[in-house]
Write a protein that holds these residues in place. Structure first.
Motif, short mmCIF file in Angstrom:
data_model
loop_
_atom_site.label_atom_id
_atom_site.label_comp_id
_atom_site.label_asym_id
_atom_site.label_seq_id
_atom_site.Cartn_x
_atom_site.Cartn_y
_atom_site.Cartn_z
N GLU A 138 0.78 -1.04 0.01
CA GLU A 138 -0.03 -0.04 -0.04
C GLU A 138 0.77 1.35 0.07
O GLU A 138 0.73 2.08 -0.70
CB GLU A 138 -0.98 0.10 1.10
CG GLU A 138 -1.94 1.07 0.99
CD GLU A 138 -3.00 0.69 0.06
OE1 GLU A 138 -3.81 1.73 -0.15
OE2 GLU A 138 -3.11 -0.38 -0.51
N ARG A 169 -3.01 -2.68 5.97
CA ARG A 169 -2.62 -1.68 5.00
C ARG A 169 -2.61 -0.19 5.85
O ARG A 169 -2.91 0.62 5.26
CB ARG A 169 -3.68 -1.55 3.82
CG ARG A 169 -3.65 -2.69 3.08
CD ARG A 169 -5.07 -2.54 1.92
NE ARG A 169 -6.16 -2.29 2.69
CZ ARG A 169 -6.99 -3.14 3.34
NH1 ARG A 169 -6.71 -4.54 2.94
NH2 ARG A 169 -8.29 -3.02 3.47
N ASP A 190 -6.68 0.82 6.29
CA ASP A 190 -6.08 1.92 5.35
C ASP A 190 -5.93 3.20 5.94
O ASP A 190 -6.37 4.12 5.31
CB ASP A 190 -7.27 1.93 4.19
CG ASP A 190 -7.52 0.64 3.40
OD1 ASP A 190 -6.46 0.33 2.61
OD2 ASP A 190 -8.39 -0.09 3.67
#
Length: 316
Positions: free
Chosen positions: A52, A124, A144
């Motif tokens: 990522e 991530r 994320d």
């Protein structure tokens, strides 16, 4: 972006190198669990973190090898994954905690990034640049999440903090700009963007954008309006620079300590407004609030120059 199968083996090799000097303690902590079992989950998560960051950071040029071999902030994330796994295998007390904290403290010295091994961080996870970034023990981060340098996810008090939940919870896809600080057991919703130098001690809803303009923190619901600067343009008049300022439904108000009043928009364009204030009396806390039709708003402090008139008509 395509990545070959070598990324998993490379991360596993690096993880083994990091744990190598601590192998006897690792074996004791994990109750002699198979090495593959110990490394499986943290390596899998670390691979996701690596890919990522290689994808999201333009400076990486899409090279996971560059990130793995040179990015100290990524190494801090990898060590966190390993230290957290040791706590999961060995428990929060005794040798496991001691070893996890030793790994974490060594990584802090080597990388300048402090990620407490007991924090719970989703897949991530990205730390970019990272020096001075701190994530506290009871922090929880969703998937994320992206932190820049100097970010602090800390507790409210300076000392004598409770041992209970005292650090923030971040939702999924939260980005935190450089030197922003989030304190206490607050909840930051999904898809939130927190700008540089923000100071947050209250919950932030899903999809919000938090930024700092002058000395004021601003939260906008859908980021319809952005203000990059304000400058005097005559007595009681100001030029507002930014984006999304052309909407005829944009409401502009002057805020003082006691009340608010509608300001007149003399000129309107996408990137600038010329506004005239209804009040020409100098106020200690005069601000300008721009409210978009979708519910977002931006509040900025006004420069004191040319805000008021004296009795003789001269500006003060």
């Amino acid at each position: 972006m395509n990545f070959d199968d070598g990324v998993h083996a490379a991360v596993e090799e690096t993880a083994a190198e990091i744990l190598g000097p601590w192998l006897p303690q690792v074996r004791a902590v994990t109750r002699r669990a198979p090495w593959d079992t110990v490394l499986a989950e943290p390596v899998e998560l670390a691979v996701g973190d690596l890919l990522e960051l290689a994808t999201q950071d333009p400076a990486a040029g899409g090279s996971w090898e560059l990130v793995l071999r040179t990015y100290r902030a990524y190494r801090a994330v990898l060590v966190y994954r390993l230290a957290h796994a040791l706590l999961e295998h060995g428990g929060r007390e005794g040798p496991a905690e001691m070893l996890a904290r030793r790994l974490s403290e060594q990584a802090k010295v080597e990388t300048g990034v402090e990620l407490h091994p007991a924090a719970r961080i989703g897949p991530r996870f990205m730390v970019d640049h990272g020096y001075g970034t701190v994530v506290g023990e009871t922090a929880v981060l969703g998937s994320d999440c992206y932190l820049l340098q100097g970010v602090v996810l800390g507790s409210i008090k300076i000392h004598n903090n409770p041992s209970s939940k005292r650090h923030p919870t971040l939702g999924d896809r939260v980005g935190v700009g450089a030197f922003a600080s989030i304190f206490g057991p607050v909840v930051i919703g999904d898809d939130v963007l927190i700008g540089a130098h923000a100071f947050i001690k209250h919950d932030v809803p899903d999809g919000a954008c938090v930024s700092v303009l002058h000395q004021y923190q601003v939260v906008t619901g859908s980021a319809e309006v952005a203000v990059s600067g304000v400058e005097p343009a005559g007595v009681g008049r100001f030029l507002v620079h930014g984006a999304g300022l052309h909407d005829p439904e944009l409401r502009v108000e002057q805020l003082t300590r006691d009340r608010s009043a509608q300001a007149a928009v003399l000129e309107r364009a996408s990137e600038r407004l010329l506004v005239e204030l209804p009040e020409t009396v100098a106020a200690a806390e005069t601000r300008l609030r721009l409210s978009g039709p979708g519910g977002s708003s931006v509040t900025v402090a006004l420069p004191r120059a040319r805000l008021a008139r004296d009795a003789g008509g001269r500006h003060v």
